[in-house]
Design an enzyme around this catalytic site. Structure first.
Site, short mmCIF file in Angstrom:
data_model
loop_
_atom_site.label_atom_id
_atom_site.label_comp_id
_atom_site.label_asym_id
_atom_site.label_seq_id
_atom_site.Cartn_x
_atom_site.Cartn_y
_atom_site.Cartn_z
N ARG A 253 0.83 -1.21 0.00
CA ARG A 253 0.00 0.00 0.00
C ARG A 253 0.86 1.26 0.00
O ARG A 253 0.66 2.15 -0.83
CB ARG A 253 -0.94 0.00 1.21
N GLU A 516 -11.13 -8.17 -6.40
CA GLU A 516 -10.57 -9.25 -7.23
C GLU A 516 -11.45 -9.65 -8.41
O GLU A 516 -10.94 -9.97 -9.50
CB GLU A 516 -10.26 -10.46 -6.35
#
Length: 622
Positions: A253, A516
């Site tokens: 991140r 996803e």
């Protein structure tokens, strides 16, 4: 004026006559000769000795060479100092002669040759700085920034596609504005209670949503918001914290987000911050095998693993998801240690036997042996396989080791984990000590996109087969959405007990804004242009708007099978980094962050392909 008055002559007590005028003429003449000889000697020493300019600078301006000799050489009262002075003079003379010879050689060359020589010398200096200064994030080597192609895109020509793309940008603006209004500086937002939310994954590092959203803001051309985020990063993003962080989460991140923001915008603050954080993560690798710890205190450098992990093991998806970011950290900092750390992980893995060719989720960093033989392409394993393929692609397809490891692993997954339900749905099960658990996680749904991305690099007789597998996995994951009340997918779904693609356990029915399934739709659209993938993506947009959007942002849902949503009150940072980015790209032209030039890390942060060329300078990315 009488010459004698120039002499620094002073009367002594035992002299009867102290006045210089008392000298006779012959004495005055002798003194004049002596004084003239002294003056001649002094000026001759200054102006006619070799490299007198260096001597002058040493006397009057304290040149570094003289200062160094004064600090480190013998004291002037030392009997050996005279010999040392002689050596210094000889060195100065030799340097002067060499400089004259070099100047004569240069003057014989044409302007073009001289320009080439200067360029070569500049490159040598750059490489020298890279080695010497690579460990200092505030003193990085010079990098000539060049933005890779496709950082921003064009509006689609099709009106419907254009409108849908604009809608997704509006969703991003709502998510960002809500975070900025209610939780600025916090890691995440609680959109229902309208306040900040901080996860212990990041210790006391702040601003996860800001860093995670940087590249999405830029590629959607939300430049005002991007500039506000940049200002916060410059003034407030601080890694000097006495706190324990997840190495994996902070890497994908924060490091990934900062690297991507640098490559998109060229702003030096992002390169500097990425390298600074990368250096703080290096102590995690201080284990007997070099397999990093899962958790690290950024101040003390002390690491450990999750207490629930098998026998103190490190997790495959965590230590296996550092490669892309660390290769770029070496490229931008000139410090090879980042690349060496992740390449060593491969060495450890290649020495080990793999059960059925599979990689277990647990590896002990002390013994270098596998823990429990649990295998998953979902949680605990997923992004390891993703990074094998993407390491090869990011290397401009020169990383043959990564390529082989990926395709070998994919073959083992197909043989041991891939199954088809009685209803014809292809899924990837989980493997526990040789026994299959017929469960597929939402996280596993990324595999459709991964297999499609790698199909072109497979042997020619397998390319079509792998594209079929990717399409079948995409359909299965779409079914997991379509079979819920809210048309949003559960955390995990099963293929046993007479059910297919449905969650049967209460703790698997939640949806936390995961990306996803959308990710796989985006890859499948890019490779096939089958319109159903855009339609499936638009179905997800409508469900997000209807069930997840609240006044203060977007919230996850506790049970997707319930008729009305029960919000979990968290707007995950990856919703802005991944879900909305992949949706936007699904409705964008293919040249926007084109796969020929960009590779996405597992948090959807685009990193440029490292092009190989002759110069091999730190800035050679495209």
């Amino acid at each position: 004026m009488p010459v004698a008055t120039l002499l620094p002559f002073t009367a002594t007590p035992n002299r009867k006559s102290a006045s210089p005028t008392s000298f006779r003429l012959t004495e005055k003449f002798i003194l004049l000769l002596v004084f003239s000889a002294f003056i001649t000697l002094c000026f001759g020493a200054i102006f006619f000795l070799p490299d007198s300019s260096k001597l002058l600078s040493g006397v009057f301006f304290h040149s570094s060479a003289v200062e160094t000799n004064t600090r480190t050489g013998p004291d002037s009262s030392d009997p050996g100092s005279a010999g040392n002075d002689e050596r210094v003079l000889q060195k100065i003379k030799k340097d002067h002669e060499n400089a004259l010879l070099e100047a004569k050689d240069i003057l014989k060359k044409g302007p073009g040759e001289i320009e080439i020589e200067i360029s070569k010398d500049k490159n040598k200096v750059l490489k020298g700085n890279t080695v010497q200064r690579g460990n200092d994030a505030n003193n990085l080597p010079f990098v000539e920034y060049q933005r890779p192609p496709g950082a921003t895109g064009h509006e689609p020509l099709d009106p419907e596609t254009k409108a849908r793309r604009a809608k997704i940008k509006e969703m991003m603006k709502h998510a960002w504005d809500s975070y900025r209004h209610y939780a600025w500086g916090f890691n995440e937002l609680k959109p229902v209670s309208k306040q900040g939310h901080s996860s212990n994954l990041f210790g006391s590092i702040k601003g996860a949503t800001i860093v995670d959203a940087l590249d999405t803001l830029y590629m959607m051309e939300m430049f005002e918001e991007f500039d506000a985020a940049t200002d916060w990063v410059e003034k407030n993003l601080d890694f000097n914290v006495n706190a324990e962080v997840s190495v994996f989460e902070v890497n994908i991140r924060f490091v990934g987000g900062l690297l991507s923001a640098y490559y998109l915008s060229g702003k030096e603050v992002y390169r500097r911050k990425a390298v600074e954080l990368g250096e703080k993560l290096l102590p995690a690798f201080k284990t007997p095998t070099g397999i990093p710890w899962a958790l690290l205190n950024l101040k003390s450098g002390v690491g450990r693993n999750w207490p629930w992990a098998s026998g103190g093991s490190s997790i495959l998806a965590e230590y296996g998801t550092l490669h892309l970011e660390f290769m770029h950290l070496s490229k931008l900092s000139g410090n090879p240690e980042f690349a060496q750390k992740v390449m060593n992980i491969r060495k450890v893995l290649n020495r080990l036997d793999k059960p059925q060719g599979l990689y277990p989720n647990y590896l002990n960093p002390n013994s270098g042996q596998w823990g429990q033989h649990h295998v998953s392409v979902g949680g605990l394993g997923d992004s390891f396989y993703e990074y094998l393929l993407k390491a090869w692609l990011m290397s401009d397809k020169t990383d043959d080791e990564g390529k082989k490891m990926y395709y070998d692993a994919l073959q083992a997954i197909e043989t041991n984990l891939m199954r088809k339900s009685s209803g014809g749905l292809t899924y990837i099960a989980e493997w526990k000590g040789g026994l299959l658990e017929h469960k597929m996680g939402h996280l596993t749904c990324f595999a459709g996109g991964m297999i499609a991305l790698g199909a072109d690099g497979a042997p020619s007789d397998k390319t079509g087969h792998q594209m079929e597998q990717a399409a079948e996995i995409a359909r299965t994951c779409h079914e997991s959405y379509a079979r819920t009340a809210l048309k949003l997918g559960p955390e995990a779904f099963r293929f046993d007990g007479g059910v297919e693609a449905i969650a049967t356990r209460q703790n698997e029915k939640y949806f936390i804004l995961r990306p996803e399934v959308i990710e796989t739709y985006m890859y499948m659209w890019r490779f096939t242009h089958d319109p159903k993938y855009r339609e499936w993506g638009w179905e997800a947009v409508q469900a997000l708007e209807q069930h997840c959007r609240v006044d203060g942002g977007y919230s996850g849902i506790r049970d997707v099978y319930a008729s009305t949503p029960n919000h979990d009150d968290v707007q995950q940072s990856f919703y802005l980094a991944e879900t909305l980015k992949y949706l936007y790209l699904l409705f964008s032209d293919d040249d926007h962050l084109a796969f020929d030039h960009w590779v996405f890390n597992t948090e959807a942060h685009p990193l440029p392909v490292i092009k190989k060329d002759k110069t091999d300078l730190p800035n050679e990315v495209e």
